[in-house]
Structures are given as structure tokens and as C-alpha cells.
Scaffold this active site. Structure first.
Site, PDB file in Angstrom:
ATOM      1  N   SER A   1      -4.293  34.591  51.901  1.00 49.34           N
ATOM      2  CA  SER A   1      -4.161  36.056  51.972  1.00 49.34           C
ATOM      3  C   SER A   1      -4.340  36.557  53.395  1.00 49.34           C
ATOM      4  O   SER A   1      -5.083  35.957  54.186  1.00 49.34           O
ATOM      5  CB  SER A   1      -5.235  36.670  51.068  1.00 49.34           C
ATOM      6  OG  SER A   1      -5.458  38.011  51.412  1.00 49.34           O
TER       7      SER A   1
ATOM      8  N   TYR B   1     -13.726  37.886  48.420  1.00 46.50           N
ATOM      9  CA  TYR B   1     -12.352  37.465  48.132  1.00 46.50           C
ATOM     10  C   TYR B   1     -11.764  36.728  49.339  1.00 46.50           C
ATOM     11  O   TYR B   1     -11.247  35.616  49.220  1.00 46.50           O
ATOM     12  CB  TYR B   1     -11.502  38.692  47.779  1.00 46.50           C
ATOM     13  CG  TYR B   1     -10.022  38.415  47.733  1.00 46.50           C
ATOM     14  CD1 TYR B   1      -9.469  37.626  46.726  1.00 46.50           C
ATOM     15  CD2 TYR B   1      -9.154  38.936  48.710  1.00 46.50           C
ATOM     16  CE1 TYR B   1      -8.100  37.364  46.687  1.00 46.50           C
ATOM     17  CE2 TYR B   1      -7.797  38.678  48.676  1.00 46.50           C
ATOM     18  CZ  TYR B   1      -7.277  37.891  47.669  1.00 46.50           C
ATOM     19  OH  TYR B   1      -5.924  37.630  47.637  1.00 46.50           O
TER      20      TYR B   1
END
Ligand SMILES: NC(=O)c1ccc[n+]([C@@H]2O[C@H](COP(=O)([O-])OP(=O)(O)OC[C@H]3O[C@@H](n4cnc5c(N)ncnc54)[C@H](O)[C@@H]3O)[C@@H](O)[C@H]2O)c1
Length: 345
Positions: free
Chosen positions: A144, A169
Site C-alpha cells: 500500500s 495497517y
């Protein structure tokens, strides 16, 4: 070519499974269909792929065949379920494994950190072990843009330092990159990590800004604009993301051409055209023919100020070139949102 796609009921995974099946690959899609967001989206995406179950009651570990594509099958299972995963890998000899299953979302990792441990770390380890033990030649996985944390230098390049994540995350995604690197070195299989930059489009995630904003604008409810709107994102249309992912599937790294002779590569995959959040909102307003009620709020913990992908590496290696402009992408997204296809309309 036989491909395992994890997260196949998800936003990116469902479209990828569709496109791979359409071009004739044999695809097994798996997903635990969790209820992090409205499951009607997941059922709807599976249906687009020709995968249905009576009353949407998908039984665990049962094989569902697509009515649309001859070589597409779906199984409801969790990637952290070691015995089931081993049985799956034993039964099929996968040429490629694409891991898109994850607990996604930056803000939710502050609310429910343990969900990230189970899917993003434990689940990822099970996948790596299966790739190792069942001799999978090439693993592709979703990282990501959030790994760039609060980096100031833009555009973000793959070689930039990414040791300062600002959400759990992001920390799990960076961990995936490290874990995959060491498995590639130790066991010699090719690995490609993809740093996706804010993906949007039809069937998008209901927890992300385009869906949240569109729903609120239509209902006349206020939209929450963090950091007074002073944020920018490298919004990337779903079709470009899937097309880039397929190019990467077809282009495994070769050890001799990689640093330290490890067949491991990381790519940014974005549009390389960061958009100010307020411009994104204006484009939505224009297409919805309705002005948003705006609630300006301070910066959210875990959020970053900007994202901006340098995609030269991906372009050079695979010829990737995003095609869909923001104007066109939002037009297509709003058309879908207002259509009967959208289960959340
Ligand atoms: N959408 C974006 O803008 C974006 C940006 C950067 C990275 N990513 C990454 O790309 C991948 C796909 O994202 P998405 O937007 O399609 O998310 P998504 O939530 O729509 O899809 C993920 C799917 O994985 C499934 N899943 C979660 N945990 C699982 C588990 N343990 N076992 C099996 N299935 C599980 C979920 O049910 C879901 O359908 C994720 O890894 C995400 O972190 C997405």
C-alpha cells in the site's frame, strides 16, 4: 496458467478475477466474506463474476463454479486457516498466487488492531509457507502507498525510506514486504509487491471517501472533510489498477536482474496525478448535480497528508500506462452508483 486470487469478493480481487478469467486463465478465488463492510457489495461483485449461492449463503470450503466463466471457481475460506490452505495448495498446482485478502482501512486499524494481526500477518505467513512448500513460482501481493507514512518528498519512489508508518495497517503492509523478501531469498521463488494508491471506481469500498461522500451528498447529509480539505490523493481508477496488476503477473522478477540476486520487486501502482480532495469533491458534485454539505474537521490520526506515486519503474518493466482520467473515472463511478447494479443505492 492456474492462478489463486485471495480476497476475490473484494473490490480489487473481484475485478482481477473477472479479467483473468475473461482472458482465459484458470482462476480459483477465495475470500472469507467478512462483514467489515456491507456484505451485499461482496455478493454483488461475486455475482458479476457469475458466482452465486442460494440466498447468498456461501458455505465454508464448498466449491462454487462460475456460470459466466468456464474456468473460474470460488471457495469461502480464510487465508489464516492453515489446514484448509494446505489442502487447497495440495490439490491445485498454482502457477501464480495473488494475495489481495487483507484487513484494509487505515482508520479501522485504530479501532480493531487484532483483525490486522490475523489476516495481514498470520494469514500472509500461511500463504508464504504454502508458496514455499508447494513450489509456487510467483507470488504477487498487495502492499500500500500507506507505507510511505509521513514522507515529505514527492513523488514517492520505491527506493525511498519507508520506516515511519503512522498506522498499524501501514506497519502490517511494510511487514509483508519484509516477510516476502526473506522468503524469496530463502526459498528462491519470485515475489512482486504492489503499492496500490487510493483505488476508486464502480463496486468500490463503502468505507472509502468516494462511496462515503456520494452517499452523504445524495442524502443531503454533511461530508466529513479532514485537515480542512488540505489533503491530496493519487486517485487511481480500478481498471488501471487491474490492468497494471495483470502486467505484473505476466512479468515475474528474475533473480539475475534484481539487487542481491533475489527475485523480488516492489512497484508503485498509481495514476501519478495527485488530486486535491476539494477538487475530487467538486467533480463528484458536478456529476451528482448536487452540492455537498461540508463539515471541516482536523487531521485524523493515522492519515497522511498526500500520496503521489512515481510509476516509472512499473512503466519501464511492464509498459504500464494508466488510461482513465479523474473526470472519466468519476463519471463512470457515479453512473454505476446511480444504477440498479449498486446494492447500497
Ligand atoms: N482499495 C485501495 O485503495 C487500496 C489501497 C492500497 C492497498 N490496498 C490493498 O489491496 C488489497 C485489496 O483491497 P480492496 O480495496 O479490494 O479491499 P477489500 O476489503 O474490498 O477486499 C479484501 C477482501 O479480502 C477479504 N478478506 C479479508 N481478510 C481475509 C482473510 N483472512 N481470509 C480471506 N479473505 C479475507 C475480505 O472479505 C475482502 O473481500 C488489500 O490488501 C488492501 O490492503 C487497497
Amino acid at each position: 496458467m492456474k492462478i489463486l486470487v485471495t480476497g476475490a469478493a473484494g473490490f480489487i480481487g473481484s475485478k482481477l478475477s473477472y479479467m483473468l478469467a475473461q482472458r482465459g486463465n484458470e482462476v480459483i478465488g477465495i475470500d472469507n466474506i467478512n462483514d467489515y463492510y456491507d456484505v451485499r457489495m461482496k455478493y454483488g461483485r461475486l455475482k458479476e463474476c457469475g458466482i452465486t449461492a442460494p440466498d447468498n449463503n456461501f458455505e465454508w470450503h464448498k466449491v462454487y463454479s462460475s456460470s459466466r466463466f468456464e474456468h473460474l471457481q470460488f471457495i469461502r475460506m480464510g487465508i489464516e486457516d492453515r489446514p484448509q490452505m494446505e489442502a487447497l495448495f495440495r490439490e491445485h498446482s498454482f502457477d501464480k498466487v495473488v494475495n489481495l485478502a487483507a484487513q484494509a482501512g487505515v482508520r479501522y486499524s485504530i479501532v480493531n488492531p487484532y483483525a490486522y494481526l490475523e489476516s495481514n500477518l498470520q494469514g500472509f505467513l500461511v500463504l508464504l509457507e504454502c508458496c514455499r512448500n508447494f513450489q509456487v513460482p510467483h507470488l504477487i501481493f498487495a502492499s500500500s502507498s500507506s507505507v510511505y507514512g509521513l514522507n515529505q518528498k514527492v513523488p514517492y519512489q520505491e527506493e525511498d525510506q519507508v520506516d515511519n508508518p503512522v498506522s498499524l495497517y501501514a506497519a502490517t503492509k511494510k511487514s509483508n514486504e519484509l516477510m516476502a523478501h526473506c522468503y524469496s531469498k530463502l526459498y528462491g521463488f519470485a515475489v512482486t509487491g504492489l503499492r496500490y494508491f487510493t483505488v476508486y471506481g464502480p463496486w468500490g469500498r463503502p468505507d472509502m471517501a468516494p462511496m462515503l461522500f456520494t452517499k452523504a451528498i445524495r442524502a443531503g447529509e454533511p461530508i466529513k472533510i479532514f485537515n480542512q480539505g488540505n489533503l491530496s490523493r493519487d486517485f487511481t481508477y480500478i481498471d488501471d489498477i487491474v490492468e497494471g496488476t495483470i502486467r505484473v503477473i505476466d512479468c515475474p522478477p528474475v533473480a539475475e536482474e534484481c539487487p542481491n540476486q533475489i527475485a523480488y520487486k516492489i512497484y508503485n501502482i498509481g495514476c501519478s496525478q495527485p488530486v486535491q480532495l476539494m477538487d475530487f469533491i467538486h467533480e463528484l458534485e458536478k456529476n451528482l448535480q448536487c452540492e455537498a454539505v461540508k463539515e471541516y474537521l482536523p487531521m485524523q490520526p493515522g492519515d497522511v497528508y498526500q500520496t503521489y506515486a512515481d510509476t516509472h519503474k512499473l512503466k519501464t518493466d511492464t509498459g504500464y500506462q494508466p488510461q482513465v482520467s479523474l473526470q472519466e473515472g468519476i463519471r463512470r463511478f457515479v453512473n454505476w452508483y446511480l444504477s440498479e447494479d449498486n446494492p447500497l443505492k
